[in-house]
Design an enzyme around this catalytic site. Structure first.
Site, PDB file in Angstrom:
ATOM      1  N   ASP A 110     -11.358  14.276  -2.298  1.00 33.98           N
ATOM      2  CA  ASP A 110     -10.601  13.035  -2.454  1.00 33.98           C
ATOM      3  C   ASP A 110      -9.868  13.009  -3.791  1.00 33.98           C
ATOM      4  O   ASP A 110      -8.704  12.608  -3.875  1.00 33.98           O
ATOM      5  CB  ASP A 110     -11.530  11.822  -2.350  1.00 33.98           C
ATOM      6  CG  ASP A 110     -12.010  11.571  -0.930  1.00 33.98           C
ATOM      7  OD1 ASP A 110     -11.281  11.948   0.005  1.00 33.98           O
ATOM      8  OD2 ASP A 110     -13.102  11.012  -0.764  1.00 33.98           O
ATOM      9  N   ASN A 170      11.799   1.719  -3.431  1.00 34.13           N
ATOM     10  CA  ASN A 170      11.063   1.088  -2.331  1.00 34.13           C
ATOM     11  C   ASN A 170      10.974  -0.421  -2.510  1.00 34.13           C
ATOM     12  O   ASN A 170      10.727  -1.151  -1.547  1.00 34.13           O
ATOM     13  CB  ASN A 170       9.641   1.664  -2.249  1.00 34.13           C
ATOM     14  CG  ASN A 170       9.626   3.100  -1.777  1.00 34.13           C
ATOM     15  OD1 ASN A 170      10.329   3.458  -0.842  1.00 34.13           O
ATOM     16  ND2 ASN A 170       8.847   3.932  -2.438  1.00 34.13           N
ATOM     17  N   LYS A 198       6.288  -6.777  -0.002  1.00 32.42           N
ATOM     18  CA  LYS A 198       6.298  -7.484  -1.287  1.00 32.42           C
ATOM     19  C   LYS A 198       7.285  -8.651  -1.242  1.00 32.42           C
ATOM     20  O   LYS A 198       6.995  -9.749  -1.735  1.00 32.42           O
ATOM     21  CB  LYS A 198       6.673  -6.528  -2.423  1.00 32.42           C
ATOM     22  CG  LYS A 198       5.613  -5.495  -2.755  1.00 32.42           C
ATOM     23  CD  LYS A 198       6.022  -4.701  -3.986  1.00 32.42           C
ATOM     24  CE  LYS A 198       4.965  -3.685  -4.366  1.00 32.42           C
ATOM     25  NZ  LYS A 198       5.351  -2.921  -5.570  1.00 32.42           N
ATOM     26  N   ASP A 207       5.853  -5.159 -10.660  1.00 33.54           N
ATOM     27  CA  ASP A 207       5.134  -4.070 -10.016  1.00 33.54           C
ATOM     28  C   ASP A 207       4.169  -3.489 -11.049  1.00 33.54           C
ATOM     29  O   ASP A 207       4.316  -3.718 -12.257  1.00 33.54           O
ATOM     30  CB  ASP A 207       6.151  -3.021  -9.559  1.00 33.54           C
ATOM     31  CG  ASP A 207       5.504  -1.764  -9.020  1.00 33.54           C
ATOM     32  OD1 ASP A 207       4.594  -1.879  -8.182  1.00 33.54           O
ATOM     33  OD2 ASP A 207       5.903  -0.668  -9.461  1.00 33.54           O
ATOM     34  N   THR A 224       1.777  -5.729  -6.100  1.00 29.42           N
ATOM     35  CA  THR A 224       1.448  -4.304  -6.096  1.00 29.42           C
ATOM     36  C   THR A 224       0.691  -3.883  -4.849  1.00 29.42           C
ATOM     37  O   THR A 224      -0.033  -4.680  -4.245  1.00 29.42           O
ATOM     38  CB  THR A 224       0.607  -3.971  -7.347  1.00 29.42           C
ATOM     39  OG1 THR A 224       0.180  -2.616  -7.292  1.00 29.42           O
ATOM     40  CG2 THR A 224      -0.625  -4.873  -7.458  1.00 29.42           C
ATOM     41  N   ALA A 225       0.853  -2.607  -4.496  1.00 32.91           N
ATOM     42  CA  ALA A 225       0.074  -2.038  -3.390  1.00 32.91           C
ATOM     43  C   ALA A 225      -1.367  -1.782  -3.799  1.00 32.91           C
ATOM     44  O   ALA A 225      -2.224  -1.526  -2.953  1.00 32.91           O
ATOM     45  CB  ALA A 225       0.713  -0.732  -2.915  1.00 32.91           C
ATOM     46  N   ASP A 270       2.425   0.148 -10.720  1.00 37.00           N
ATOM     47  CA  ASP A 270       2.461   1.596 -10.886  1.00 37.00           C
ATOM     48  C   ASP A 270       3.784   2.079 -11.461  1.00 37.00           C
ATOM     49  O   ASP A 270       4.842   1.923 -10.856  1.00 37.00           O
ATOM     50  CB  ASP A 270       2.204   2.280  -9.549  1.00 37.00           C
ATOM     51  CG  ASP A 270       0.799   2.036  -9.034  1.00 37.00           C
ATOM     52  OD1 ASP A 270      -0.041   1.549  -9.815  1.00 37.00           O
ATOM     53  OD2 ASP A 270       0.537   2.329  -7.854  1.00 37.00           O
TER      54      ASP A 270
END
Length: 268
Positions: free
Chosen positions: A47, A197, A171, A19, A126-127, A21
């Site tokens: 933002d 997660n 994932k 991963d 990763t997202a 982050d």
């Protein structure tokens, strides 16, 4: 490194999955990317503040909240819509070098290197937008990267996702498909993450590791006797420092707004 961590133990023809982050990089990569965009006047103050708040919660609690992930996704998709893929990749390269390179956890980098030295493929999962994930992969000399894909037509982003966000169970699905394609034995593969997660991914492989884990993952890892690596220092001090970091982001955003206001006045 925590007392119960051990070095990775390659056990056959497999790969290692990391991963990004808070596992490979301190904080949320998409927030650092947003900061880079804001510094180039390509992101709004609103933002940036939304990203700053999500980053604060992420660093204090060590957990990823669905509403923050969705907000980050929507903001990112709104930004890229109508932009060329090549332009975004160039921006990603600049922002990584300026903002992210010095945020790589040295301890995690050492774990990555052990796998590379053993001749094992190392993939990011990763997202993070896949374009940014690929840049991190290239800069660190890794094998490949799986990330969230934004839809593009004729080299221009549409503002929609191509498939699902690369997060949670997605994932595990992506890694299983990749392992099937490459002929890897999942029982011989390793995976590293900070977040509960990612339990579907961690539970998929034979050699799961918790890195800088959130509370739920730490408890699960210890219950199942998984190695736990913690490269964070002075966590109490970090929690105190985070509001100051947000204050800095607010001040920076106000400064950007002031500059834009002065520019507007000068053009009148």
């Amino acid at each position: 490194m925590s007392h119960d961590a051990v070095s990775p133990k390659p056990v056959g023809p497999g790969a290692a999955f990391f991963d990004v982050d808070n596992t490979l990089m301190r904080g949320a990569s998409i927030y650092h990317f947003a900061r880079g965009l804001a510094s180039r006047d390509l992101f709004t103050t609103r933002d940036l503040m939304r990203f700053a708040w999500g980053q604060t919660v992420f660093r204090v609690t060590g957990s990823e909240q669905p509403e923050h992930i969705n907000a980050a996704r929507e903001a990112a998709l709104a930004f890229v819509a109508g932009h060329g893929v090549e332009d975004l990749v160039t921006l990603c390269e600049e922002i990584y070098d300026d903002t992210m390179a010095d945020r790589i956890w040295e301890g995690t980098r050492a774990l990555v290197q052990e796998h590379l030295d053993a001749g094992r493929p190392v993939w990011l999962v990763t997202a993070t937008p896949v374009e940014l994930a690929q840049i991190i992969r290239r800069r660190l000399g890794l094998t490949g990267a799986l990330g969230t894909e934004a839809e593009c037509v004729d080299g221009v982003y549409t503002g929609r996702l191509n498939g699902d966000l690369m997060h949670g169970p997605a994932k595990a699905v992506a890694v299983r498909a990749l392992a099937d394609k490459e002929g890897w034995d999942l029982a011989a593969c390793s995976a590293y993450s900070d977040s509960s997660n990612d339990l579907p991914l961690l539970s998929l492989v034979g050699d799961p590791h918790a890195v800088n884990p959130d509370g739920d993952l730490r408890r699960y890892a210890r219950t199942h006797e998984w190695p736990v690596h913690d490269f964070r220092k002075h966590r109490a001090a970090l929690k105190v420092a985070v509001p100051a970091a947000v204050a800095g982001a607010v001040a920076g955003a106000v400064a950007v707004r002031a500059v834009r206001h002065r520019r507007a006045l000068s053009l009148r």
